[in-house]
Design a protein around this motif. Structure first.
Motif, PDB file in Angstrom:
ATOM      1  N   ALA A 119       0.990  -0.987  -0.054  1.00  0.00           N
ATOM      2  CA  ALA A 119       0.081   0.280   0.335  1.00  0.00           C
ATOM      3  C   ALA A 119       0.721   0.827   0.051  1.00  0.00           C
ATOM      4  N   VAL A 120       1.963   1.350   0.548  1.00  0.00           N
ATOM      5  CA  VAL A 120       3.175   2.432   0.858  1.00  0.00           C
ATOM      6  C   VAL A 120       3.191   2.681   0.011  1.00  0.00           C
ATOM      7  N   LEU A 121       4.199   2.150  -0.845  1.00  0.00           N
ATOM      8  CA  LEU A 121       4.473   1.307  -2.033  1.00  0.00           C
ATOM      9  C   LEU A 121       3.225   1.711  -3.253  1.00  0.00           C
ATOM     10  N   ARG A 122       2.751   1.795  -3.209  1.00  0.00           N
ATOM     11  CA  ARG A 122       1.053   2.363  -4.053  1.00  0.00           C
ATOM     12  C   ARG A 122       0.903   3.968  -4.083  1.00  0.00           C
ATOM     13  N   ILE A 123       1.384   4.118  -2.604  1.00  0.00           N
ATOM     14  CA  ILE A 123       0.574   5.173  -2.250  1.00  0.00           C
ATOM     15  C   ILE A 123       2.217   6.638  -3.172  1.00  0.00           C
TER      16      ILE A 123
END
Length: 98
Positions: free
Chosen positions: A50-54
């Protein structure tokens, strides 16, 4: 080197590789009878996704992009938090079928 330069030079497969390495470590812990630690690692892998996608632009997330950005972030983070919370809060019970 600025953060923008780093993000643009990051190989497309690197984010998914990082998530898969964390998930593989979690599965190894589960298979060695440490299911709680493994489940926390699996939940952590989803939170990292999720953090990488953000943080990463659309052309650099590779296979982490499944749906639209908001849907991916919502699903990755929700499942990651649920798995992590369940693993941390379950204190009783046994999976022994013997």
């Amino acid at each position: 080197m600025s953060v923008v330069d780093f993000r643009s030079r990051l190989p497309v497969h690197a984010p998914m590789t990082l998530v898969l390495v964390i998930a593989a470590l979690g599965m190894m812990r589960v298979l060695t009878q440490h299911w709680r630690e493994g489940a926390v690692l699996l939940g952590g892998a989803l939170i990292v996704a999720a953090v990488l996608r953000i943080l990463l632009p659309a052309d650099r997330v590779g296979l982490l992009a499944i749906r639209s950005r908001p849907v991916d972030i919502l699903c990755y983070s929700a499942f990651g938090v649920v798995i992590t919370v369940l693993a941390v809060t379950i204190t009783r019970g046994s999976f022994d079928f013997g």
